[in-house]
Design a protein around this motif. Sequence first.
Motif, PDB file in Angstrom:
ATOM      1  N   ALA A 155       0.730  -0.980   0.021  1.00 51.21           N
ATOM      2  CA  ALA A 155      -0.262  -0.056   0.036  1.00 51.21           C
ATOM      3  C   ALA A 155       0.838   1.219   0.119  1.00 51.21           C
ATOM      4  O   ALA A 155       1.901   1.273   0.863  1.00 51.21           O
ATOM      5  N   VAL A 156       0.499   2.201  -0.796  1.00 53.95           N
ATOM      6  CA  VAL A 156       1.122   3.300  -0.817  1.00 53.95           C
ATOM      7  C   VAL A 156       1.662   4.193   0.439  1.00 53.95           C
ATOM      8  O   VAL A 156       2.767   4.231   0.738  1.00 53.95           O
ATOM      9  N   GLY A 157       0.700   4.353   1.387  1.00 52.63           N
ATOM     10  CA  GLY A 157       0.984   4.659   2.648  1.00 52.63           C
ATOM     11  C   GLY A 157       1.868   4.071   3.484  1.00 52.63           C
ATOM     12  O   GLY A 157       2.696   4.417   4.227  1.00 52.63           O
ATOM     13  N   MET A 158       1.520   2.669   3.415  1.00 52.95           N
ATOM     14  CA  MET A 158       2.405   1.674   4.308  1.00 52.95           C
ATOM     15  C   MET A 158       3.971   1.850   3.396  1.00 52.95           C
ATOM     16  O   MET A 158       4.909   1.809   4.535  1.00 52.95           O
ATOM     17  N   GLY A 159       3.948   2.029   2.364  1.00 55.16           N
ATOM     18  CA  GLY A 159       5.471   2.066   1.625  1.00 55.16           C
ATOM     19  C   GLY A 159       6.072   3.333   2.229  1.00 55.16           C
ATOM     20  O   GLY A 159       7.234   3.361   2.479  1.00 55.16           O
ATOM     21  N   ASN A 160       5.346   4.564   2.343  1.00 52.18           N
ATOM     22  CA  ASN A 160       6.000   5.849   2.884  1.00 52.18           C
ATOM     23  C   ASN A 160       6.349   5.529   4.116  1.00 52.18           C
ATOM     24  O   ASN A 160       7.247   6.016   4.601  1.00 52.18           O
ATOM     25  N   SER A 161       5.750   4.658   5.052  1.00 50.52           N
ATOM     26  CA  SER A 161       5.969   4.898   6.401  1.00 50.52           C
ATOM     27  C   SER A 161       7.262   3.995   6.565  1.00 50.52           C
ATOM     28  O   SER A 161       7.911   4.078   7.355  1.00 50.52           O
ATOM     29  N   ILE A 162       7.130   2.748   5.731  1.00 51.66           N
ATOM     30  CA  ILE A 162       8.191   1.775   5.753  1.00 51.66           C
ATOM     31  C   ILE A 162       9.492   2.642   5.376  1.00 51.66           C
ATOM     32  O   ILE A 162      10.730   2.658   5.979  1.00 51.66           O
ATOM     33  N   ARG A 163       9.517   3.583   4.364  1.00 52.85           N
ATOM     34  CA  ARG A 163      10.522   4.132   3.780  1.00 52.85           C
ATOM     35  C   ARG A 163      11.120   5.301   4.904  1.00 52.85           C
ATOM     36  O   ARG A 163      12.475   5.257   5.347  1.00 52.85           O
ATOM     37  N   GLU A 164      10.266   5.467   5.805  1.00 57.08           N
ATOM     38  CA  GLU A 164      10.756   6.657   7.001  1.00 57.08           C
ATOM     39  C   GLU A 164      11.298   5.763   7.977  1.00 57.08           C
ATOM     40  O   GLU A 164      12.371   6.200   8.382  1.00 57.08           O
ATOM     41  N   LEU A 165      10.750   4.773   8.224  1.00 60.37           N
ATOM     42  CA  LEU A 165      11.501   3.590   9.283  1.00 60.37           C
ATOM     43  C   LEU A 165      12.870   3.466   8.809  1.00 60.37           C
ATOM     44  O   LEU A 165      13.537   3.423   9.585  1.00 60.37           O
ATOM     45  N   LYS A 166      12.855   2.957   7.594  1.00 58.39           N
ATOM     46  CA  LYS A 166      14.270   2.551   7.288  1.00 58.39           C
ATOM     47  C   LYS A 166      15.191   3.909   7.381  1.00 58.39           C
ATOM     48  O   LYS A 166      16.386   3.647   7.675  1.00 58.39           O
ATOM     49  N   TYR A 167      14.882   4.984   6.930  1.00 59.24           N
ATOM     50  CA  TYR A 167      15.633   6.324   7.173  1.00 59.24           C
ATOM     51  C   TYR A 167      16.009   6.474   8.730  1.00 59.24           C
ATOM     52  O   TYR A 167      17.354   6.736   9.151  1.00 59.24           O
ATOM     53  N   HIS A 168      15.207   6.031   9.599  1.00 60.11           N
ATOM     54  CA  HIS A 168      15.432   6.426  11.016  1.00 60.11           C
ATOM     55  C   HIS A 168      16.175   5.324  11.382  1.00 60.11           C
ATOM     56  O   HIS A 168      17.218   5.453  12.509  1.00 60.11           O
ATOM     57  N   ILE A 169      16.291   3.995  10.890  1.00 63.42           N
ATOM     58  CA  ILE A 169      17.172   3.137  11.260  1.00 63.42           C
ATOM     59  C   ILE A 169      18.502   3.075  10.829  1.00 63.42           C
ATOM     60  O   ILE A 169      19.492   3.147  11.429  1.00 63.42           O
ATOM     61  N   SER A 170      18.521   3.999   9.528  1.00 61.92           N
ATOM     62  CA  SER A 170      19.919   4.200   9.017  1.00 61.92           C
ATOM     63  C   SER A 170      20.690   5.174   9.638  1.00 61.92           C
ATOM     64  O   SER A 170      21.868   5.309   9.465  1.00 61.92           O
ATOM     65  N   VAL A 171      20.015   6.116  10.447  1.00 66.47           N
ATOM     66  CA  VAL A 171      20.503   7.217  11.128  1.00 66.47           C
ATOM     67  C   VAL A 171      20.967   6.894  12.610  1.00 66.47           C
ATOM     68  O   VAL A 171      21.386   7.609  13.336  1.00 66.47           O
ATOM     69  N   VAL A 172      20.532   5.645  13.049  1.00 69.21           N
ATOM     70  CA  VAL A 172      20.828   5.317  14.419  1.00 69.21           C
ATOM     71  C   VAL A 172      22.301   5.578  14.728  1.00 69.21           C
ATOM     72  O   VAL A 172      23.232   4.827  13.954  1.00 69.21           O
ATOM     73  N   SER A 173      22.675   6.059  15.807  1.00 68.73           N
ATOM     74  CA  SER A 173      24.190   6.099  15.853  1.00 68.73           C
ATOM     75  C   SER A 173      24.926   4.957  16.329  1.00 68.73           C
ATOM     76  O   SER A 173      24.263   4.196  17.010  1.00 68.73           O
TER      77      SER A 173
END
Lengths: 483, 322
Positions: A215-233
């Motif tokens: 789902a489009v919204g689901m995709g957007n939220s997962i993309r944001e989650l991946k972003y947050h994961i990638s910036v974990v110190s």
Amino acid sequence: MTSVESVPSTSTQVPAVGAAPDGPPQRKQLTKAERRELQEKQRAAKAAATAAGAPAKAGNAPKPAPKPSQGQNTKASTPAGASGSTATASNAPATAAKKAAKSGKEVDTQLVDKTADLEAQRRHQTRIFTHFVGKKEGGLGAGIKGEIHPAIIRLGRQFADMKIVGANARCIAALVAFKTIIQDYITPQNLTLARDLTQYISPQISYLVSARPMAVGMGNSIRELKYHISVVSIDMPEQDAKDHLCEQIDTYISHRIVLADSVIEEYAMAKIQNGAVIMTYARSSVVERVLIAAWTRGKRFSVKVVDSRPMLEGKNMLAQFVKVGIPCTYLLINGVGSVIAEVSMVFLGAHAINSNGSVYSRAGTALVAMLAKEHSVPVLVLSETYKYSNNIQLDSFTKNELAPIPDPRTSSRRITTRDRLGNETDVDDETRNPNLQSINPLYDLTPHTHITVLVTEVGLIPPSAISTLAGLRDKDKGMQLSV
Amino acid sequence: MFELMEAVKDAATKLKRHYSHNSVSLSAGCDVFYQFISSLRDFGQASIQLDPKLPAVREYAQNTKQVKDTIADNVDAFIKDDSVILTHGYSRVVVNAFLLSHRKGRRISVYVTETRPRGLGMRTHELLTKAGIPCTIILDSAVAYAMDKVDMIMVGCEAVVESGGIVNAVGSCQMAMIAKAFNKPVHVLAESYKWTRLFPLSQYDLPTHNDHILSFDLVSTPPTSGSNSPLPGTPRRHHPVLRTTDSIPNLLFAAQRHPPLDTTMSTNSMSNVMPVGQAGRNPEVDYTPPEYITLLFTDAGILTPEGISSYLVTMSLRSESS
């Protein structure tokens, strides 16, 4: 030597020099003998490609995937036949495969057509809409490598059986499942959470996509989650990082969905006047919420709930309205033309909003919106901004999803019809008539000209201006809102 | 600082109440001023010094006069020699633009509608003819008749709404619709302080609309038609519509009972004016949807209706997040 010469060479081809004089008979042998092998490889490649990719790519993946594999086989067998030595043949496929993969489009098209036809016939699949992801061979999650968390397996099953439907419901369910996954995850030795967790999550996402396209919204939220994961110190302790990520997920759900819905409620309620007649279509969590809230706050209006087969989702919304005491009328979509003259405004939900303001929503929405426009009835689409996609879609055909035909053995949702004698028969039973297929597209596209206003948590936006939102969000957050 | 904001708000409310017929543009202007004041505030300070701010505030107020000249300059490029322009009512921006073009030597002629009931078109006529621009007043109902002789429509507005449409004196919407049918461009002159976050879904969704406008008299009915007239609580579209032919005799009956139109109440040379009771059932402003508007000339540039709505969305989001 038609098979290689028909392919325009770009200097990356394996020169099948020795094959030249033996060409045409070689080719006939190939098609007869290698056909089954080709098809097996094609099927495997297709399953892997569709499982690993997003739905937008899934339609394309099956085609490039079989082509390199066939190209590889073509080139593998011709040098083999020509030289007669197996040593070079074993090396040639490997190099040929790489080079064929690089020049993936340059393939023996005749071969592709023949095997594709056979595929289609064999599968008894839909003869149109083949670019939609339909039934998969091998069941849910076939061909996905990596361990899948039980929460995802359960969720995938629920998606595939249509137990969880609706953009918001699916997104929240998926995010909640990801929270479980994140908490259960343990970073392996010598790896960072930021990098490894993203890789760990990917097959989980693929599994969900194999159940139902993203789902489009689901995709957007997962993309944001991946972003947050990638910036974990890298210095953050593991449990702290996991808690932080779960908190981010909670914030996303709370801000972009739950609170957004409250704000949309306020904006939409202001447009409801006492005595209004509001038409709704199928079931939207936001529309349901808005109308119930308006009624509870004392506004008095009536609702016409429009529904359509096979999903008949409007019944659920109707039940909620009747429980609260809203006077309702229930009708199927073929009756909309008769009642539209009495309607004051139409409230619709959305699965996704495209950048040109067109709305991707449950099949039938476009019909209702168009009729309303013709009768000068304002059409309000209620949607949170997380459903915004930078896509531009021009028709309902290029991107869609077919409702799964319920398996009569396992599924309780049987769609039946009665003949004149009153005998019930399964409408979708394929074995009854092999010439008859039923297809049920789940979504359609409402052009922006049929929509009066988009009610979002940032206000009442005319459809033409929705793309400005994306630009703003990007600047504020420093990241892409959506692809 | 908070008290200053409250004071500004109170003043705005009082102003709006006083000038009820102009309320939409007044609201817009007040909102913009309010935003301007809030942009002046220094965060974290207990009190601000107002004196240094006064020149900025005065400049802002004076700016509004210069704005009309900026717009007039932009408009001038779109007016060709021997243009015939149709306008509606009295708009200072529009008159200013015509005078400027005329001073620059362009030959234009102007049709202006009477713009009943206020008759504001006469004022436009007066100002233009005084400056030497040929101007003719036409009936509000003669707009379609005249449309083929016209090269473009140019009107001002009370407010520009978020959809990209405008709110202007009643009659603007039908003028724009007729222009669209004849493929004539509709140009709207709008200063930026007139842009508002309103989003009307229809004419009856405007804040200036009330139940009295376009309402019908409750006359004593003959027994047969009582069941056919719409009841107050019946869920219907929000404007009352007679659905059956049985109600028509009701109307005729009512007309006969009322005295003929009062001819002694005319305030101008027209002999037939509607009675005051009826005049109160008519709107003062109407909403022109964006699909009927070609271009909007503003001090922020020349924008399409879609452009204005994008601009409005951006501005409102920025002010919310700041």
